[in-house]
Design a protein around this motif. Structure first.
Motif, short mmCIF file in Angstrom:
data_model
loop_
_atom_site.label_atom_id
_atom_site.label_comp_id
_atom_site.label_asym_id
_atom_site.label_seq_id
_atom_site.Cartn_x
_atom_site.Cartn_y
_atom_site.Cartn_z
N GLU A 1 0.80 -1.23 0.00
CA GLU A 1 0.00 0.00 0.00
C GLU A 1 0.84 1.27 0.00
N ASN A 2 2.15 1.15 -0.05
CA ASN A 2 3.01 2.33 0.06
C ASN A 2 4.24 2.17 -0.84
N PRO A 3 4.10 2.38 -2.16
CA PRO A 3 5.24 2.19 -3.07
C PRO A 3 6.39 3.15 -2.80
N SER B 1 14.70 -5.01 -8.52
CA SER B 1 14.44 -3.82 -9.35
C SER B 1 13.58 -4.15 -10.56
N LYS B 2 13.62 -5.41 -11.02
CA LYS B 2 12.75 -5.80 -12.13
C LYS B 2 11.28 -5.60 -11.76
N MET B 3 10.95 -5.88 -10.51
CA MET B 3 9.58 -5.69 -10.07
C MET B 3 9.26 -4.20 -9.93
N LEU B 4 10.25 -3.40 -9.53
CA LEU B 4 10.01 -1.98 -9.32
C LEU B 4 9.70 -1.24 -10.62
N VAL B 5 10.22 -1.73 -11.74
CA VAL B 5 9.96 -1.04 -13.01
C VAL B 5 8.82 -1.70 -13.79
N SER B 6 8.10 -2.62 -13.15
CA SER B 6 6.95 -3.23 -13.80
C SER B 6 5.81 -2.22 -13.88
N GLU C 1 2.40 2.14 -11.87
CA GLU C 1 1.04 2.68 -11.78
C GLU C 1 0.66 2.97 -10.33
N GLY C 2 1.03 2.06 -9.42
CA GLY C 2 0.77 2.30 -8.01
C GLY C 2 1.58 3.46 -7.47
N LEU C 3 2.81 3.61 -7.97
CA LEU C 3 3.68 4.69 -7.51
C LEU C 3 3.15 6.07 -7.91
N THR C 4 2.63 6.16 -9.13
CA THR C 4 2.18 7.46 -9.63
C THR C 4 0.72 7.74 -9.32
N ILE D 1 6.38 13.01 -11.80
CA ILE D 1 7.75 12.91 -12.32
C ILE D 1 8.76 12.82 -11.19
N GLU D 2 8.52 13.53 -10.09
CA GLU D 2 9.39 13.42 -8.92
C GLU D 2 9.45 11.98 -8.43
N ARG D 3 8.31 11.32 -8.40
CA ARG D 3 8.28 9.93 -7.93
C ARG D 3 9.01 9.00 -8.89
N ILE D 4 8.82 9.23 -10.18
CA ILE D 4 9.52 8.37 -11.15
C ILE D 4 11.02 8.61 -11.11
N LEU D 5 11.43 9.87 -10.89
CA LEU D 5 12.86 10.14 -10.74
C LEU D 5 13.42 9.45 -9.50
N TRP D 6 12.64 9.43 -8.43
CA TRP D 6 13.05 8.71 -7.22
C TRP D 6 13.24 7.23 -7.53
#
Length: 569
Positions: free
Chosen positions: A348-350, A385-390, A395-398, A408-413
């Motif tokens: 629940e907290n990417p 990291s393979k799972m992190l870029v899935s 979608e959950g992160l953004t 974009i800040e989150r994707i840069l993180w």
């Protein structure tokens, strides 16, 4: 007396293989021609033609070789039978590490049904009696050992099974008999534990006797977490006494087995604890000292890796003191295994999950003791990291980002914290997807927000992209896109003419232009190039040159910016 005659064609596919009958013919020439055709067509490495003559006297065929052509036969080396003695020849041999690991493998199902560990089996008369009557389980376990041993040594499988049956009977009878003889001690957790352990240390087989006392305490519960409680009490009581180090070594065996058991880790950590919290606790056991050092420098590390519950913190403390090296190694294996898995650490907290992984990576690397550990850590985080870029994670992160800049800040993180070339490449694709979206351009060119603030934000994003260690091509593409948006914003507000008209002095004009030329006040790209060109033009103007010559201090302050912009040496 000779009778019927025919000719047989044989072939050998490889020099090592045997002869195979291909055909039987009545005509000699046809047989030879067919055999040579096999050789010419490379369907055989060698061919042979024999003449088979039936004898009426004996009633059998006699064979005469007429032709042999092709590669010579190569005899394969006979299998060498291992002359070594069996690994286990007495019940005491079953207590070695290798033997315990083998028992855990071949009796895995039975141990799971009993809720027991190998250590408990080897020290508990109750469990030995249960295994003794579980004939099918024991026989099946012995078969798992005997079959590969037979294939390796060439010995009879029945003889091997007979030997292992005899050994298991001796081991079971020994534990049951010692239980009746009161060989195994008892420990009262409400009394003086250290004194009781010291008394058990006077036994000729102190490790065996103490192991029985420990097993008596742990077999009363099937749950790994509750089994850990008496072990924690005993370890705490004897840890500060060098003369009882032998007992700490005995306790380490069931501890390692509990952490290695399938499902045992979840029982130890507790059902109300997320996988991420559990890995944070285990990281304290693996790299506790490193976490303390890193937390003193970066408090975010300490927040991401909170202290474990009391029973795990005690083991983490003992590991820091130099005890329980095997337990640390098992905790390390557990962490890497979960990192290589597919379960989310914080579903629940990417954003928090990325923070946790970053803190774990720093702590584990700083606390690693060997190069091979660092390599294993790197491989595990590349896999995670393979799972992190899935798509599901991104979608959950953004999701829930209030505006495109936050997205974009989150994707840069994410870009800054994933590892592995392929994963960096995929993260860069997600970043470019957001940067090239129409929404991003619309938001950044919104005149309701101050233009200077928007340009500084683009410059900051460029610096973040550089820090993310993306590939050179991906970094250049992101920089170019941010620079393009910056140039559009500058064009919208007529930035350069505004600076030229609004500056009170030539020095103020040059300073403002250099802030854009160096990428401090705006992104590098078309805007910075325009600013550089204008600076060069201004430096040739007589009033600017006169102002700079009349104020050497101001010229000294501008020189570093000129050098940074590539306009001075």
């Amino acid at each position: 007396m000779a009778g019927q005659i025919h000719y047989e064609v044989f072939s050998r596919k490889t020099p090592q293989s045997g002869w195979v009958l291909q055909n039987a013919l009545n005509d000699r020439d046809s047989a030879i021609a067919q055999a040579r055709e096999l050789l010419t067509a490379r369907r055989a490495a060698a061919i042979k033609v024999t003449k088979e003559v039936f004898s009426d006297d004996t009633g059998e065929f006699r064979s005469y070789t007429l032709l042999t052509e092709g590669l010579p036969e190569t005899k394969s080396k006979p299998k060498v039978v291992s002359p070594t003695e069996p690994v286990c020849t007495s019940p005491q041999d079953l207590y070695s590490r290798h033997a315990r690991e083998t028992i855990a493998r071949v009796l895995e199902d039975w141990l799971r049904r009993q809720g027991a560990t190998v250590f408990e089996l080897l020290h508990s008369p109750v469990l030995c009696e249960r295994l003794d009557v579980s004939t099918n389980d024991l026989t099946h376990a012995i078969q798992k050992i005997a079959i590969p041993e037979s294939e390796e040594t060439g010995a009879s499988i029945h003889e091997i099974m007979r030997r292992w049956n005899n050994l298991s009977d001796k081991a079971i009878n020994r534990v049951i008999g010692d239980g009746r003889k009161k060989v195994f001690g008892e420990i009262d957790l409400t009394g003086d534990i250290a004194a009781q352990v010291a008394r058990l240390g006077q036994s000729p087989e102190r490790g065996y006797a103490f192991g029985g006392a420990v097993a008596r305490l742990t077999i009363t519960d099937r749950n790994a977490g509750r089994k850990l409680m008496p072990l924690t009490r005993i370890a705490t009581a004897i840890a500060g006494k060098p003369e009882l180090k032998w007992a700490l070594d005995v306790i380490e065996t069931p501890l390692v087995e509990l952490f290695a058991r399938k499902g045992g880790l979840a029982e130890i950590l507790g059902s109300d604890i997320t996988l991420g919290q559990g890995l944070a606790f285990l990281t304290h056991m693996v790299s506790g000292e490193a976490i303390e050092r890193l937390s003193a420098v970066d408090s975010a590390i300490g927040r991401a890796l909170p202290a474990p519950p009391a029973h795990l913190e005690e083991f983490a403390r003992l590991i820091r003191q130099g005890h329980f090296r095997d337990l640390r190694l098992q905790a390390f294996r557990n962490v890497l295994s979960e990192l290589r898995g597919v379960k989310r650490l914080m579903p629940e907290n990417p954003v928090g999950e990325i923070d946790l992984l970053r803190a774990m990576a720093l702590a584990l690397t700083a606390g690693s003791q060997q190069q091979v550990e660092r390599e294993d850590i790197s491989d595990a985080f590349i896999e995670r990291s393979k799972m992190l870029v899935s798509s599901a994670f991104v979608e959950g992160l953004t999701r829930g980002a209030p505006h495109c800049l936050e997205e974009i800040e989150r994707i840069l993180w994410l870009c800054e914290n994933v590892v592995g070339a392929a994963n960096k490449k995929q993260a860069a694709r997600w970043l470019m997807s957001s940067l090239t979206a129409h929404r991003f351009e619309t938001d950044l060119r919104d005149p309701k927000r101050p233009a200077g603030q928007r340009l500084q934000l683009l410059a900051l994003l460029q610096r973040r992209v550089s820090k993310a260690s993306l590939g050179e091509t991906d970094t250049e593409a992101a920089h170019a896109r941010l620079g393009q948006i910056g140039a559009q914003i500058a064009g919208d507000i007529q930035l350069i003419p505004h600076i030229l008209k609004g500056s009170k002095t030539p020095i103020q004009r040059i300073t403002a232009l250099l802030s854009f030329a160096t990428g401090q006040a705006g992104p590098q790209g078309a805007l910075s190039e325009l600013a550089k060109a204008e600076v060069m033009k201004q430096l040739r103007a007589p009033d600017v040159r006169a102002s700079l010559m009349g104020d050497p201090a101001a010229l000294g302050q501008l020189k570093p910016m000129l050098v940074q912009a590539g306009l001075a040496a």
